[in-house]
Write an enzyme that holds these catalytic residues in place. Structure first.
Site, PDB file in Angstrom:
ATOM      1  N   THR A 153       0.816  -1.207   0.000  1.00 19.36           N
ATOM      2  CA  THR A 153       0.000   0.000   0.000  1.00 19.36           C
ATOM      3  C   THR A 153       0.853   1.261   0.000  1.00 19.36           C
ATOM      4  OG1 THR A 153      -1.511   1.269   1.408  1.00 19.36           O
ATOM      5  CG2 THR A 153      -0.112  -0.296   2.530  1.00 19.36           C
ATOM      6  N   ASP A 154       0.278   2.344  -0.496  1.00 20.82           N
ATOM      7  CA  ASP A 154       0.985   3.638  -0.442  1.00 20.82           C
ATOM      8  C   ASP A 154       1.105   4.162   0.992  1.00 20.82           C
ATOM      9  OD1 ASP A 154      -1.718   4.284  -0.055  1.00 20.82           O
ATOM     10  OD2 ASP A 154      -1.800   5.775  -1.668  1.00 20.82           O
ATOM     11  N   GLU A 155       0.307   3.568   1.917  1.00 22.99           N
ATOM     12  CA  GLU A 155       0.333   4.071   3.303  1.00 22.99           C
ATOM     13  C   GLU A 155       1.664   3.849   3.994  1.00 22.99           C
ATOM     14  OE1 GLU A 155      -2.905   3.155   5.802  1.00 22.99           O
ATOM     15  OE2 GLU A 155      -4.389   3.293   4.214  1.00 22.99           O
ATOM     16  N   TYR A 199      -1.909  -0.760  11.136  1.00 25.27           N
ATOM     17  CA  TYR A 199      -2.046  -1.393   9.813  1.00 25.27           C
ATOM     18  C   TYR A 199      -0.870  -1.058   8.917  1.00 25.27           C
ATOM     19  CZ  TYR A 199      -3.292  -1.694   4.894  1.00 25.27           C
ATOM     20  OH  TYR A 199      -3.240  -1.936   3.545  1.00 25.27           O
ATOM     21  N   LYS A 257       2.228  -3.385   7.302  1.00 28.66           N
ATOM     22  CA  LYS A 257       2.451  -3.520   5.851  1.00 28.66           C
ATOM     23  C   LYS A 257       3.882  -3.098   5.507  1.00 28.66           C
ATOM     24  CE  LYS A 257       0.067  -4.654   2.993  1.00 28.66           C
ATOM     25  NZ  LYS A 257      -0.252  -6.001   2.449  1.00 28.66           N
TER      26      LYS A 257
END
Ligand code: NAD
Ligand code: DAU
Length: 332
Positions: free
Chosen positions: A121-123, A148, A152
């Site tokens: 993810t970009d997060e 989260y 990741k």
């Protein structure tokens, strides 16, 4: 033709990938999915049994994973605990699945010499200011905010380490916010659409100024097939479709498309540590591997997604009441 193992294939993006890959390639697909609250076997109904099979199990189960890796050419790893709000409430399953689960797959890939594509993810890059001219690139430093996104980020770093230390043949992609069919009603767009369908007012966290960079799940799937086909081992590719919108704009558009007044929503308690803005620069994927998104018109993609939820109440209704009760208990 390749034999693919798809982890988390009963979830939102995984099931979209399975449908897309069966329609656009001649691959054979095995899905490994634990069917957590987020997995839905109904998302995979009606697929051709000569090219598709479903295995109910946990990616942390090393013996099962080992057995499945023996029979495939490549693995696409979607399985994760994926919802930020849940990670603030109970982080533990995020560590188990996102960290230990990814470790388990990497060890199997190492033993069997299996090609692995890790979905991220970009997060992992944290967030940007609203007026920052920069967007995330493959060289942006990691700076995750939530349980989260930190798990990741940890899983991405494990993949990088297994490539470098053990020669595992892996690639990574970091994608922005997806929308489309089969997304759980806990997530922003399905929550608001199904609220309107139920006569409940949409719920906007805080002032609604937070920006997300929306991409249709179908475009994400096409990008992953492109990376599997042409990606360079050890490389990371960012996936995004230049779809930046703030949450207020998205809620107002949903209301307008559903024939409701644009201000018929409520502001509710904000998410703790809420990331302000994500924005992806996908130049590398476009210029090196030749991928381009097909869904360039967000309003048209959103309208089609609304129709899908309107037509598939039996798919989302079983999860709706419990999801809203959980949010209500948090003042959201
Ligand atoms: P989701 O929550 O809809 O689906 C996750 C799936 O994984 C479910 O089917 C669940 O049953 C399965 N699963 C969970 N734990 C498991 C375990 N231990 N073993 C086997 N299966 C397990 O998630 P999603 O939104 O489809 O996200 C899929 C992947 O894409 C995740 O890795 C996520 O980080 C990443 N991602 C999501 C988005 C997005 O916008 N949703 C954007 C970028 C990246
Ligand atoms: O950027 C990619 C990420 O996108 C993925 O890694 C995650 O798995 C995925 O869940 C998504 O994370 P977000 O936290 O951005 O998605 P979510 O749908 O939960 O929320 C989108 C935005 O909408 C966010 O700013 C919070 C806000 N929101 C969310 C809900 C559920 C609301 O305003 N109201 C809501 O009811």
């Amino acid at each position: 033709m390749a034999r693919l193992l798809v982890t988390g294939g009963a979830g939102f993006i995984g099931s979209n990938f399975v449908h897309h890959a069966l329609a656009h390639t001649d691959h054979h697909i095995t899905v490994l999915d634990k069917l957590t609250y987020a997995g839905n076997a109904a998302s995979l109904e009606g697929l051709d049994p000569s090219r598709f099979r479903f295995v109910h199990g946990d990616i942390v189960d090393a013996a099962l994973v080992d057995e499945l890796f023996a029979d495939v050419d490549a693995v696409v790893h979607y399985a994760a605990e994926s919802h930020n709000d849940n990670s603030l409430h109970d982080p533990r399953p995020f560590l188990d699945t996102n960290i230990v689960g990814t470790y388990t797959l990497l060890e199997a890939a190492r033993r069997h010499g299996t090609r692995l594509h890790h979905i991220s993810t970009d997060e992992v890059y944290g967030d940007l200011e609203l007026d920052d001219p920069a967007r995330f690139t493959e060289t942006t430093p990691y700076n995750p905010s939530s349980p989260y996104s930190s798990t990741k980020a940890g899983s991405d770093l494990l993949v990088r380490a297994w490539v470098r230390s053990f020669g595992v043949a892996a690639t990574i992609s970091n994608c922005s916010n997806n929308y489309g069919p089969y997304q759980h009603v806990e997530k922003f767009i399905p929550r608001q659409v199904t609220n309107v369908l139920r006569g409940i007012r949409p719920k906007l966290y805080g002032a609604g100024e937070n920006v997300r960079d929306w991409i249709h799940a179908e475009d994400h799937s096409a990008a992953v097939l492109t990376i599997l086909d042409k990606g360079e081992i050890g490389e990371t590719y960012l996936i995004g479709a230049d779809g930046e919108k703030n949450n207020k704009e998205v809620v107002e558009l949903i209301l307008e498309l559903m024939g409701e007044p644009a201000d018929a929503y409520d502001h509710v308690t904000d998410r703790a540590g809420h990331d302000l803005r994500y924005a992806i620069d996908s130049t590398k994927l476009r210029s090196e591997l030749g991928w381009t998104p097909a869904y360039q018109d967000f309003e048209a993609g959103l309208a089609a997604t609304i129709e899908w939820y309107r037509d598939n109440e039996s798919w989302w209704a079983p999860a709706k009441d419990a999801t809203e009760a959980f949010y209500a208990s948090k003042g959201q």
